[in-house]
Design a protein around this motif. Structure first.
Motif, mmCIF file in Angstrom:
data_model
loop_
_atom_site.group_PDB
_atom_site.id
_atom_site.type_symbol
_atom_site.label_atom_id
_atom_site.label_comp_id
_atom_site.label_asym_id
_atom_site.label_seq_id
_atom_site.Cartn_x
_atom_site.Cartn_y
_atom_site.Cartn_z
ATOM 1 N N ASP A 1 0.880 -1.170 0.000
ATOM 2 C CA ASP A 1 0.000 0.000 0.000
ATOM 3 C C ASP A 1 0.916 1.219 0.000
ATOM 4 N N GLY A 2 1.172 1.751 -1.194
ATOM 5 C CA GLY A 2 2.127 2.850 -1.322
ATOM 6 C C GLY A 2 1.784 4.006 -0.406
ATOM 7 N N CYS A 3 2.809 4.671 0.106
ATOM 8 C CA CYS A 3 2.555 5.794 0.996
ATOM 9 C C CYS A 3 3.384 6.999 0.586
ATOM 10 N N ILE A 4 2.922 8.159 0.998
ATOM 11 C CA ILE A 4 3.644 9.412 0.789
ATOM 12 C C ILE A 4 4.159 9.870 2.140
ATOM 13 N N CYS A 5 5.462 10.129 2.182
ATOM 14 C CA CYS A 5 6.162 10.446 3.429
ATOM 15 C C CYS A 5 6.779 11.832 3.344
ATOM 16 N N PHE B 1 0.189 9.722 4.438
ATOM 17 C CA PHE B 1 -0.977 8.882 4.193
ATOM 18 C C PHE B 1 -0.598 7.749 3.255
ATOM 19 N N HIS B 2 -1.426 6.702 3.263
ATOM 20 C CA HIS B 2 -1.325 5.600 2.311
ATOM 21 C C HIS B 2 -2.313 5.820 1.171
ATOM 22 N N ALA B 3 -2.007 5.245 0.013
ATOM 23 C CA ALA B 3 -2.878 5.418 -1.151
ATOM 24 C C ALA B 3 -4.297 4.958 -0.872
ATOM 25 N N SER B 4 -4.442 3.866 -0.129
ATOM 26 C CA SER B 4 -5.769 3.295 0.104
ATOM 27 C C SER B 4 -6.650 4.167 0.991
ATOM 28 N N GLU B 5 -6.080 5.189 1.629
ATOM 29 C CA GLU B 5 -6.887 6.078 2.456
ATOM 30 C C GLU B 5 -7.796 6.965 1.613
ATOM 31 N N ALA B 6 -7.415 7.206 0.353
ATOM 32 C CA ALA B 6 -8.301 7.922 -0.560
ATOM 33 C C ALA B 6 -9.274 6.923 -1.189
ATOM 34 N N GLU B 7 -10.436 7.407 -1.617
ATOM 35 C CA GLU B 7 -11.464 6.503 -2.125
ATOM 36 C C GLU B 7 -11.248 6.080 -3.574
ATOM 37 N N TRP B 8 -10.509 6.867 -4.340
ATOM 38 C CA TRP B 8 -10.476 6.625 -5.789
ATOM 39 C C TRP B 8 -9.443 5.614 -6.272
ATOM 40 N N PRO B 9 -8.292 5.380 -5.600
ATOM 41 C CA PRO B 9 -7.323 4.409 -6.135
ATOM 42 C C PRO B 9 -7.839 2.976 -6.091
ATOM 43 N N VAL B 10 -7.397 2.180 -7.055
ATOM 44 C CA VAL B 10 -7.707 0.756 -7.095
ATOM 45 C C VAL B 10 -6.404 -0.034 -7.102
ATOM 46 N N ILE B 11 -6.466 -1.311 -6.803
ATOM 47 C CA ILE B 11 -5.266 -2.156 -6.806
ATOM 48 C C ILE B 11 -4.710 -2.256 -8.223
ATOM 49 N N ASP C 1 5.103 -8.185 -11.450
ATOM 50 C CA ASP C 1 4.890 -9.311 -10.530
ATOM 51 C C ASP C 1 4.488 -8.854 -9.135
ATOM 52 N N SER C 2 3.929 -7.662 -9.050
ATOM 53 C CA SER C 2 3.472 -7.123 -7.769
ATOM 54 C C SER C 2 2.051 -6.612 -7.928
ATOM 55 N N GLU C 3 1.390 -6.464 -6.802
ATOM 56 C CA GLU C 3 0.087 -5.816 -6.823
ATOM 57 C C GLU C 3 -0.088 -5.019 -5.546
ATOM 58 N N GLY C 4 -0.815 -3.904 -5.677
ATOM 59 C CA GLY C 4 -1.026 -3.053 -4.526
ATOM 60 C C GLY C 4 -1.559 -1.701 -4.952
ATOM 61 N N PHE C 5 -1.606 -0.785 -4.003
ATOM 62 C CA PHE C 5 -2.063 0.575 -4.254
ATOM 63 C C PHE C 5 -0.839 1.463 -4.510
ATOM 64 N N VAL C 6 -0.842 2.162 -5.636
ATOM 65 C CA VAL C 6 0.309 2.951 -6.085
ATOM 66 C C VAL C 6 0.251 4.375 -5.529
ATOM 67 N N THR C 7 1.413 4.914 -5.146
ATOM 68 C CA THR C 7 1.570 6.357 -4.956
ATOM 69 C C THR C 7 2.705 6.823 -5.858
ATOM 70 N N ASP C 8 2.429 7.847 -6.653
ATOM 71 C CA ASP C 8 3.410 8.455 -7.556
ATOM 72 C C ASP C 8 3.282 9.974 -7.495
ATOM 73 N N TRP D 1 -1.290 14.120 -6.530
ATOM 74 C CA TRP D 1 -0.476 12.908 -6.594
ATOM 75 C C TRP D 1 -1.174 11.925 -7.528
ATOM 76 N N SER D 2 -0.434 10.931 -7.971
ATOM 77 C CA SER D 2 -0.956 9.998 -8.970
ATOM 78 C C SER D 2 -1.067 8.583 -8.421
ATOM 79 N N SER D 3 -2.036 7.866 -8.970
ATOM 80 C CA SER D 3 -2.223 6.447 -8.695
ATOM 81 C C SER D 3 -3.052 5.892 -9.848
ATOM 82 N N TYR D 4 -3.528 4.695 -9.683
ATOM 83 C CA TYR D 4 -4.409 4.092 -10.679
ATOM 84 C C TYR D 4 -5.833 4.080 -10.164
ATOM 85 N N GLY D 5 -6.735 4.670 -10.960
ATOM 86 C CA GLY D 5 -8.147 4.658 -10.639
ATOM 87 C C GLY D 5 -8.884 3.670 -11.532
#
Length: 286
Positions: free
Chosen positions: A150-154, A173-183, A188-195, A211-215
């Motif tokens: 679960d990617g995070c911004i520090c 915060f972690h990416a999953s704390e926002a409502e719009w990101p999806v896994i 070979d990995s899966e999770g919530f992205v922070t970019d 910030w960016s992620s996948y919706g």
């Protein structure tokens, strides 16, 4: 020097610096950004954001440079009369890290200020940016989803000369704390992205972050709001600023005082181009 229309410049992770009446465009410019040896970063300059000159080779890896691949997302900030580049690098057997480089000219050459990254050496980190608070300069960066799930911004406070972090990084915060990101599934990995975090202030000096992620519809840009300063709680908008094919953005003042958002689009290797949007329309009015 060749002249370019903005739409013809292939670049990822665009970043603009306005200096002496000109706009300097930086970004990820290596042809092979994912595999193989990293070369460096180029920049372009323009007076009107329409016609650009370049590319200028602002950074080339010196001999014995610690990293050899994934030269990503350079930002350039003017600080204490000099120009500081914040960029991400990686090497075989070493974690990706955020490096600080310096130059006396926005066209470089930029040289490293330390022998290695300033982010923790056992963390996979990328996309560092700066935040200026009353008590000093903070680096804001991503602790990567490929390591955390679960990617995070520090954020961490930096020394006055920007050569090191002076405190332990704090998770904003972690990416999953926002409502719009999806896994997201990749490498070979899966999770919530922070970019690509970028911080800015509104006319009332309130601090915001894009910030960016996948919706649901692909690579997207969201926005979050600080309750107080950079360190502390952040609130997240439910909806994205851009819902697809736009990512790793930043906000800057364009011609005639217009506030602009820049992103690369599409998020497809070798097809990326720069696109500008009005912030008032997309963020403040949305």
């Amino acid at each position: 020097m060749k002249k370019w229309q903005l739409q013809d410049i292939r670049i990822r992770d665009p970043f603009f610096l306005k200096e002496n009446g000109e706009y300097y465009l930086y970004g990820t410019t290596d042809v092979n950004t994912w595999e193989g040896n990293g070369e460096g970063f180029d920049c372009y300059r323009s007076k009107d954001l329409k016609l650009f000159q370049g590319p200028y080779p602002v950074f080339r890896a010196p001999q014995n440079f610690w990293a050899d691949r994934n030269f990503w997302a350079p930002e350039v900030w003017k600080y204490r009369g000099r120009y500081y580049m914040i960029a991400s690098f990686k090497a075989e057997g070493r974690c990706r890290g955020v490096q600080v480089l310096i130059s006396d000219d926005p066209r470089g050459p930029f040289v490293p200020v330390t022998d290695g990254p300033v982010t923790p050496t056992d963390w996979e980190c990328l996309d560092g940016t700066l935040c200026f608070e009353d008590d000093g300069v903070y680096m804001v960066f991503c602790h990567e989803w490929i390591q955390t799930g679960d990617g995070c911004i520090c954020a961490a406070k930096m020394s006055g000369d920007l050569t090191k972090l002076t405190g332990e990084p704090e998770v904003l915060f972690h990416a999953s704390e926002a409502e719009w990101p999806v896994i997201h599934r990749e490498f070979d990995s899966e999770g919530f992205v922070t970019d690509g975090p970028f911080l800015f202030r509104d006319e009332n000096s309130r601090l915001h972050m894009i910030w960016s992620s996948y919706g649901e519809k692909g690579y997207a840009v969201g926005i979050s709001h600080a309750q107080k300063g950079v360190i502390g709680k952040w609130n997240h908008e439910r909806n994205t600023v851009l819902e697809k094919e736009g990512g790793h953005g930043m906000i800057f003042e364009g011609p005639e005082g217009r506030t602009l958002l820049v992103v690369h689009t599409p998020n497809t290797w070798l097809k990326e181009r720069v696109k500008l949007y009005s912030v008032e329309k997309l963020i403040l009015g949305g």
